[in-house]
Design a protein around this motif. Structure first.
Motif, PDB file in Angstrom:
ATOM      1  N   THR A 126       0.874  -1.175   0.000  1.00 32.67           N
ATOM      2  CA  THR A 126       0.000   0.000   0.000  1.00 32.67           C
ATOM      3  C   THR A 126       0.905   1.217   0.000  1.00 32.67           C
ATOM      4  N   ALA A 127       0.732   2.110  -0.992  1.00 31.46           N
ATOM      5  CA  ALA A 127       1.621   3.261  -1.124  1.00 31.46           C
ATOM      6  C   ALA A 127       0.835   4.523  -1.431  1.00 31.46           C
ATOM      7  N   ALA A 128       1.326   5.645  -0.925  1.00 32.42           N
ATOM      8  CA  ALA A 128       0.774   6.950  -1.260  1.00 32.42           C
ATOM      9  C   ALA A 128       1.615   7.531  -2.397  1.00 32.42           C
ATOM     10  N   HIS A 129       0.966   7.992  -3.454  1.00 33.61           N
ATOM     11  CA  HIS A 129       1.660   8.493  -4.645  1.00 33.61           C
ATOM     12  C   HIS A 129       1.692  10.023  -4.631  1.00 33.61           C
ATOM     13  N   LEU A 130       2.892  10.581  -4.562  1.00 33.38           N
ATOM     14  CA  LEU A 130       3.034  12.040  -4.546  1.00 33.38           C
ATOM     15  C   LEU A 130       2.898  12.654  -5.929  1.00 33.38           C
ATOM     16  N   HIS A 131       3.223  11.899  -6.973  1.00 30.73           N
ATOM     17  CA  HIS A 131       3.260  12.467  -8.323  1.00 30.73           C
ATOM     18  C   HIS A 131       2.182  11.903  -9.239  1.00 30.73           C
ATOM     19  N   GLY A 194      -4.014  15.438  -0.337  1.00 30.06           N
ATOM     20  CA  GLY A 194      -4.153  14.311   0.576  1.00 30.06           C
ATOM     21  C   GLY A 194      -2.890  13.498   0.708  1.00 30.06           C
ATOM     22  N   ALA A 195      -2.251  13.184  -0.426  1.00 29.81           N
ATOM     23  CA  ALA A 195      -1.024  12.378  -0.403  1.00 29.81           C
ATOM     24  C   ALA A 195       0.104  13.125   0.290  1.00 29.81           C
ATOM     25  N   TRP A 196       0.204  14.431   0.021  1.00 30.71           N
ATOM     26  CA  TRP A 196       1.283  15.213   0.639  1.00 30.71           C
ATOM     27  C   TRP A 196       1.069  15.353   2.141  1.00 30.71           C
ATOM     28  N   GLN A 197      -0.164  15.563   2.574  1.00 30.45           N
ATOM     29  CA  GLN A 197      -0.435  15.667   4.003  1.00 30.45           C
ATOM     30  C   GLN A 197      -0.106  14.361   4.716  1.00 30.45           C
ATOM     31  N   HIS A 198      -0.457  13.247   4.067  1.00 33.17           N
ATOM     32  CA  HIS A 198      -0.127  11.930   4.624  1.00 33.17           C
ATOM     33  C   HIS A 198       1.389  11.771   4.746  1.00 33.17           C
ATOM     34  N   ALA A 199       2.120  12.204   3.711  1.00 29.76           N
ATOM     35  CA  ALA A 199       3.578  12.084   3.727  1.00 29.76           C
ATOM     36  C   ALA A 199       4.189  12.938   4.829  1.00 29.76           C
ATOM     37  N   GLU A 200       3.712  14.161   4.966  1.00 28.13           N
ATOM     38  CA  GLU A 200       4.239  15.036   6.016  1.00 28.13           C
ATOM     39  C   GLU A 200       3.963  14.468   7.406  1.00 28.13           C
ATOM     40  N   ASP A 201       2.746  13.974   7.616  1.00 24.12           N
ATOM     41  CA  ASP A 201       2.387  13.407   8.918  1.00 24.12           C
ATOM     42  C   ASP A 201       3.251  12.188   9.235  1.00 24.12           C
ATOM     43  N   VAL A 218      15.880  16.902  -3.975  1.00 25.02           N
ATOM     44  CA  VAL A 218      14.913  17.650  -4.785  1.00 25.02           C
ATOM     45  C   VAL A 218      13.653  17.893  -3.968  1.00 25.02           C
ATOM     46  N   TYR A 219      13.284  19.145  -3.859  1.00 22.26           N
ATOM     47  CA  TYR A 219      12.103  19.516  -3.066  1.00 22.26           C
ATOM     48  C   TYR A 219      10.848  19.481  -3.933  1.00 22.26           C
ATOM     49  N   PRO A 220       9.676  19.273  -3.309  1.00 24.67           N
ATOM     50  CA  PRO A 220       9.450  19.281  -1.851  1.00 24.67           C
ATOM     51  C   PRO A 220       9.712  17.947  -1.152  1.00 24.67           C
ATOM     52  N   ALA A 221       9.817  16.843  -1.910  1.00 25.35           N
ATOM     53  CA  ALA A 221       9.961  15.534  -1.261  1.00 25.35           C
ATOM     54  C   ALA A 221      11.206  15.468  -0.390  1.00 25.35           C
ATOM     55  N   ALA A 222      12.278  16.161  -0.792  1.00 25.52           N
ATOM     56  CA  ALA A 222      13.509  16.139  -0.004  1.00 25.52           C
ATOM     57  C   ALA A 222      13.287  16.690   1.402  1.00 25.52           C
TER      58      ALA A 222
END
Length: 270
Positions: A126-131, A194-201, A218-222
């Motif tokens: 199960t993965a959250a996709h940022l892109h 949604g995916a970015w908020q999940h990643a930040e949390d 490379v930002y923002p993922a970095a």
């Protein structure tokens, strides 16, 4: 198994495994490197055939689609043809195995990916996709998801390839009559909320953050690794070409397909 590896790498894998045995919350970020091991070209790779005259960044942007939707759609159909038969590699399979194992041992693994392929899902993760998702489409104007069972890019991609699956004919939205586009985050567009908020949390609350197959520069993922480190997490990097990142605690300098099966096995045995 570790005896097959260079001594320094084997020692670092054992150190990482000890670090990963007790923590309850683990955040993993994967990038293009893990998919490249399955034969999926990265954006840095030179394009081939009819597309070698174009740069990927000149096609993967909203202005290019507005200017020439046929060109951009045809390019994505070509990309889908390139990857439709690619399979998960040992790193994908090890991550899926680890997620399943962790769920049974009071650990939480949040898997975040910058990749648009579905190799993590094919492996069972199960993965959250940022892109975004290469095999999904949406309207370029109203944003509504496009579903057409006769052209279902989420269907079993092992079936015989036919012209309808990769047609370069433009599709129009049944709601607003504007063109359908790939459900991909293009250059100049914001990451999905949604995916970015999940990643930040996940990064802010993890005990260990693992970067796999991505430069972490490379930002923002970095910023996720930095966020994790600022909140007390240990940082592990898995990359055959380690990045000059001073916040990394343990570097596993080899391909993910080499490292991950050994690492997961060591976690189970520790």
């Amino acid at each position: 198994m570790l005896q097959e590896l260079p001594q320094a790498l084997a020692a670092n894998i054992q150190s990482a495994a000890r670090l990963l045995t007790a923590p309850a919350r683990i955040c993993i970020l994967t990038g293009a490197g893990i998919s490249a091991e399955s034969g999926i070209p990265t954006f840095r790779d030179k394009q081939t055939g009819l597309w070698e005259q174009y740069r990927a960044e000149d096609l993967a942007n909203p202005a290019a689609f507005a200017r020439d939707p046929q060109l951009v759609w045809s390019w994505y159909q070509w990309r889908r043809q390139l990857v439709h038969n690619k399979q998960p590699n040992p790193a994908h399979l090890a991550l899926a195995d680890w997620q399943d194992y962790a769920a049974q041992h009071n650990q939480s693994i949040s898997l975040i990916t910058q990749n648009v392929d579905d190799l993590h899902e094919q492996a069972g993760s199960t993965a959250a996709h940022l892109h975004g998702h290469l095999w999904r489409n949406r309207c370029s104007h109203c944003g509504i998801s496009y579903e057409d069972k006769s052209r279902d890019f989420n269907a079993d991609k092992d079936v015989s390839e036919d012209d309808s699956n990769f047609s370069t004919d433009l599709i129009t939205c049944q709601h607003c009559d504007n063109y359908i586009r790939p459900d991909i985050v293009w250059f100049g567009e914001a990451l999905p909320t949604g995916a970015w908020q999940h990643a930040e949390d996940a990064a802010a609350n993890c005990d260990v953050f693992i970067s796999i197959g991505t430069s972490s520069l490379v930002y923002p993922a970095a910023g996720l690794a930095q966020l994790a480190q600022q909140n007390g997490a240990k940082i592990i990097e898995i990359n055959p070409n380690p990045t000059p990142n001073t916040i990394v605690d343990i570097t596993l300098a080899d391909k993910a397909g080499v490292v991950m099966p050994h690492l997961v096995q060591q976690i189970k045995e520790t």
